[in-house]
Design a protein around this motif. Sequence first.
Motif, PDB file in Angstrom:
ATOM      1  N   ALA A  99       0.768  -1.192  -0.048  1.00 15.81           N
ATOM      2  CA  ALA A  99      -0.028  -0.091   0.059  1.00 15.81           C
ATOM      3  C   ALA A  99       0.754   1.354   0.132  1.00 15.81           C
ATOM      4  CB  ALA A  99      -0.897   0.005   1.329  1.00 15.81           C
ATOM      5  N   PHE A 100       1.778   1.393   0.777  1.00 18.48           N
ATOM      6  CA  PHE A 100       2.907   2.478   0.846  1.00 18.48           C
ATOM      7  C   PHE A 100       3.531   2.596  -0.464  1.00 18.48           C
ATOM      8  CE2 PHE A 100       2.074   2.106   5.369  1.00 18.48           C
ATOM      9  CZ  PHE A 100       1.999   3.664   5.460  1.00 18.48           C
ATOM     10  N   TRP A 101       4.168   1.373  -1.079  1.00 21.93           N
ATOM     11  CA  TRP A 101       4.598   1.688  -2.555  1.00 21.93           C
ATOM     12  C   TRP A 101       3.979   2.147  -3.613  1.00 21.93           C
ATOM     13  CZ3 TRP A 101       7.696  -3.743  -3.327  1.00 21.93           C
ATOM     14  CH2 TRP A 101       8.557  -3.978  -2.271  1.00 21.93           C
ATOM     15  N   GLN A 102       2.666   1.665  -3.478  1.00 18.28           N
ATOM     16  CA  GLN A 102       1.695   2.451  -4.431  1.00 18.28           C
ATOM     17  C   GLN A 102       1.473   3.849  -4.183  1.00 18.28           C
ATOM     18  OE1 GLN A 102      -1.732  -0.691  -3.787  1.00 18.28           O
ATOM     19  NE2 GLN A 102      -1.306  -1.221  -5.953  1.00 18.28           N
ATOM     20  N   ALA A 103       1.262   4.044  -2.820  1.00 14.06           N
ATOM     21  CA  ALA A 103       0.976   5.545  -2.770  1.00 14.06           C
ATOM     22  C   ALA A 103       2.118   6.459  -3.089  1.00 14.06           C
ATOM     23  CB  ALA A 103       0.679   5.818  -1.259  1.00 14.06           C
ATOM     24  N   LEU A 104       3.313   6.017  -2.751  1.00 17.97           N
ATOM     25  CA  LEU A 104       4.595   6.735  -2.770  1.00 17.97           C
ATOM     26  C   LEU A 104       4.959   6.743  -4.435  1.00 17.97           C
ATOM     27  CD1 LEU A 104       6.417   5.742   0.282  1.00 17.97           C
ATOM     28  CD2 LEU A 104       5.791   8.094  -0.264  1.00 17.97           C
ATOM     29  N   SER A 105       4.794   5.771  -5.030  1.00 14.36           N
ATOM     30  CA  SER A 105       4.972   5.799  -6.470  1.00 14.36           C
ATOM     31  C   SER A 105       3.977   6.717  -7.287  1.00 14.36           C
ATOM     32  CB  SER A 105       4.870   4.446  -7.001  1.00 14.36           C
ATOM     33  OG  SER A 105       3.600   3.792  -6.961  1.00 14.36           O
ATOM     34  N   ASN A 106       3.102   7.041  -6.761  1.00 12.03           N
ATOM     35  CA  ASN A 106       2.022   7.981  -7.240  1.00 12.03           C
ATOM     36  C   ASN A 106       2.397   9.505  -6.871  1.00 12.03           C
ATOM     37  OD1 ASN A 106       0.381   6.198  -8.943  1.00 12.03           O
ATOM     38  ND2 ASN A 106      -0.800   5.882  -7.044  1.00 12.03           N
ATOM     39  N   ILE A 107       2.661   9.676  -5.319  1.00 12.11           N
ATOM     40  CA  ILE A 107       2.809  10.890  -5.038  1.00 12.11           C
ATOM     41  C   ILE A 107       3.985  11.394  -5.387  1.00 12.11           C
ATOM     42  CG2 ILE A 107       3.277  12.054  -2.788  1.00 12.11           C
ATOM     43  CD1 ILE A 107       1.400  10.047  -1.521  1.00 12.11           C
ATOM     44  N   LEU A 108       5.279  10.839  -5.413  1.00  9.21           N
ATOM     45  CA  LEU A 108       6.449  11.449  -5.580  1.00  9.21           C
ATOM     46  C   LEU A 108       6.457  12.146  -7.080  1.00  9.21           C
ATOM     47  CD1 LEU A 108       8.952   9.102  -3.437  1.00  9.21           C
ATOM     48  CD2 LEU A 108       8.081  11.344  -3.008  1.00  9.21           C
ATOM     49  N   PRO A 109       6.318  11.561  -8.064  1.00 10.58           N
ATOM     50  CA  PRO A 109       6.453  12.065  -9.304  1.00 10.58           C
ATOM     51  C   PRO A 109       5.724  13.742  -9.349  1.00 10.58           C
ATOM     52  CG  PRO A 109       6.314   9.805  -9.648  1.00 10.58           C
ATOM     53  CD  PRO A 109       5.784  10.191  -8.028  1.00 10.58           C
ATOM     54  N   GLN A 110       4.802  13.900  -8.541  1.00 15.70           N
ATOM     55  CA  GLN A 110       4.077  14.985  -8.487  1.00 15.70           C
ATOM     56  C   GLN A 110       4.812  16.202  -8.177  1.00 15.70           C
ATOM     57  OE1 GLN A 110      -0.040  14.808  -6.560  1.00 15.70           O
ATOM     58  NE2 GLN A 110      -0.185  12.648  -7.308  1.00 15.70           N
ATOM     59  N   TYR A 111       5.976  15.961  -7.409  1.00 17.64           N
ATOM     60  CA  TYR A 111       6.927  16.959  -7.102  1.00 17.64           C
ATOM     61  C   TYR A 111       7.824  17.400  -8.018  1.00 17.64           C
ATOM     62  CZ  TYR A 111       4.640  16.503  -2.285  1.00 17.64           C
ATOM     63  OH  TYR A 111       3.780  16.507  -1.444  1.00 17.64           O
ATOM     64  N   ALA A 112       7.854  16.882  -9.278  1.00 16.47           N
ATOM     65  CA  ALA A 112       8.798  17.128 -10.344  1.00 16.47           C
ATOM     66  C   ALA A 112       9.264  18.553 -10.251  1.00 16.47           C
ATOM     67  CB  ALA A 112       8.288  16.620 -11.523  1.00 16.47           C
ATOM     68  N   GLU A 113       8.575  19.430 -10.300  1.00 13.68           N
ATOM     69  CA  GLU A 113       8.773  21.032 -10.670  1.00 13.68           C
ATOM     70  C   GLU A 113       8.894  21.865  -9.135  1.00 13.68           C
ATOM     71  OE1 GLU A 113       9.127  21.807 -13.442  1.00 13.68           O
ATOM     72  OE2 GLU A 113       8.624  19.687 -14.191  1.00 13.68           O
ATOM     73  N   ARG A 114       9.200  21.131  -8.257  1.00 20.20           N
ATOM     74  CA  ARG A 114       9.224  21.781  -6.818  1.00 20.20           C
ATOM     75  C   ARG A 114      10.163  21.057  -5.803  1.00 20.20           C
ATOM     76  NH1 ARG A 114       3.864  21.167  -3.413  1.00 20.20           N
ATOM     77  NH2 ARG A 114       5.359  21.385  -1.593  1.00 20.20           N
ATOM     78  N   GLU A 115      10.578  21.779  -5.023  1.00 18.87           N
ATOM     79  CA  GLU A 115      11.345  20.994  -3.821  1.00 18.87           C
ATOM     80  C   GLU A 115      10.661  20.463  -2.836  1.00 18.87           C
ATOM     81  OE1 GLU A 115      13.509  24.158  -1.684  1.00 18.87           O
ATOM     82  OE2 GLU A 115      14.778  24.436  -3.269  1.00 18.87           O
ATOM     83  N   CYS A 116      11.034  19.090  -2.338  1.00 18.77           N
ATOM     84  CA  CYS A 116      10.498  18.262  -1.454  1.00 18.77           C
ATOM     85  C   CYS A 116      11.286  17.819  -0.699  1.00 18.77           C
ATOM     86  CB  CYS A 116       9.620  17.202  -2.430  1.00 18.77           C
ATOM     87  SG  CYS A 116       8.885  15.898  -1.367  1.00 18.77           S
ATOM     88  N   HIS A 117      11.016  17.814   0.734  1.00 17.78           N
ATOM     89  CA  HIS A 117      11.767  17.158   1.761  1.00 17.78           C
ATOM     90  C   HIS A 117      11.048  16.244   2.350  1.00 17.78           C
ATOM     91  CE1 HIS A 117      14.002  17.689   6.062  1.00 17.78           C
ATOM     92  NE2 HIS A 117      14.577  16.396   5.301  1.00 17.78           N
ATOM     93  N   LEU A 118      11.322  14.979   2.167  1.00 21.03           N
ATOM     94  CA  LEU A 118      10.674  13.646   2.913  1.00 21.03           C
ATOM     95  C   LEU A 118      11.406  13.177   4.080  1.00 21.03           C
ATOM     96  CD1 LEU A 118       9.080  10.619   0.834  1.00 21.03           C
ATOM     97  CD2 LEU A 118      10.228  10.467   3.056  1.00 21.03           C
ATOM     98  N   VAL A 119      10.791  13.134   4.980  1.00 20.33           N
ATOM     99  CA  VAL A 119      11.436  12.595   6.352  1.00 20.33           C
ATOM    100  C   VAL A 119      10.875  11.175   6.716  1.00 20.33           C
ATOM    101  CG1 VAL A 119      12.145  13.050   8.600  1.00 20.33           C
ATOM    102  CG2 VAL A 119      11.886  14.974   7.178  1.00 20.33           C
TER     103      VAL A 119
END
Length: 408
Positions: free
Chosen positions: A129-149
């Motif tokens: 479930a987390f792999w599916q979520a993150l594989s969709n979420i992270l590409p949405q940050y292509a044009e902006r800075e993103c700090h993931l903790v």
Amino acid sequence: MDTAVPNPNTQITFMPEDNSSEQQYSYHPSLLASLNQQLRTSLKTPAKISAGEWPERITNVFSESVCQVINDSPALPVFQQCFQELTGFYCSLDIPAPLRQRQFINKNGLVMSPDYAIRTVLDSQRVGAFWQALSNILPQYAERECHLVYPACGPFAPLLLPVLHFLREQQQLPEKLEVTLIDIHPAAAQSLQALVEVTQLDSVVQVLCQDACDYRAEHGSVDILLVEAMQHGLSREGHLNICQHFAPLLAEDALLLPEKVSVRAVLTQAEDEFPTEPRAEGEKNTRRIDIGPVLELSRDTLRQLDLLRLDDGSELIRCLQVKIPEDLDTSVEHILLLTTEIQVHQDLSLPEYASGITHPLPDLSVCIGFEPRNPQPGDLLIKPGDSILFYYRKQGLPGFLPVYVEPV
């Protein structure tokens, strides 16, 4: 693709500790017997694999596993293969066994040993479930800075690292992505750093060895907080404490993953909930009595938690109140269950029994309409029609504390 072999001299970032921190990290001898039993099972020594082979083996299993999860509904063997490769790599690092097996309780909850924590990879529905979520979420940050903790991430950071590698292969990894992995356990941090290097993610990922609740950063500097540090019934580990600590660090539009953790109280009979013959897949216990929500933990509720500080310095969170039905049949013994459902992201969720962290947690200290045959200190005697107020204990082994409410 070029490969890299872990450097045995790599420096992991250790945060300075004061005297109280040193005491706080000491081994605690009185941990739960069930956890100790798991830890007595030593890891099998894998076949000898040269250091130069690990980069290809790990990256291959990451790519294949995530690809199958995203495109199909993979069976458990996908995760078993991932677990086997990661465990072989972990054992190849020659981390001393006493350190790998060390577990302790600090001020925020149970810190499991890395030898136990590596098993998370086998919880297929949770990880998937987390792999599916993150594989969709992270590409949405292509044009902006993103700090993931990702605090309390264990020796493999299993909910994230395979996805980072997969997205990089697909050329979908955001250029301005910064990832901070945090784990208090030195053996976990050593494993993490080696894994980050073998997958060549060290330009994106920083590893910190410290208590997640000691992490300091500017307010609003965290864009995605990925935290899953709990056992069933939101118990034992420091999930809620970590979320509370990070709440002021979240950006205005930050994502909290999982998005929502919902805990409810139900009454049931033991033989109905835990039958001797396994239920068919999808079959539920229809004889439960739902008595109401206990706590909902989300981005919106984090800053609204009702904190109570006691004179001895301990802290409780006041949760919700439920009432026992007045017409409850007391000719049979009911047990109180705390059930958990987790909304990972949007429609990706973990219902009851889907994962180890969503199995119902019985509270056998609550005796409803009967007196226990073997009374124990802390037993709570409750009658039909009585009300129970739940508090959440933050120190030691976190968990819910039910308290009888005097009628007005």
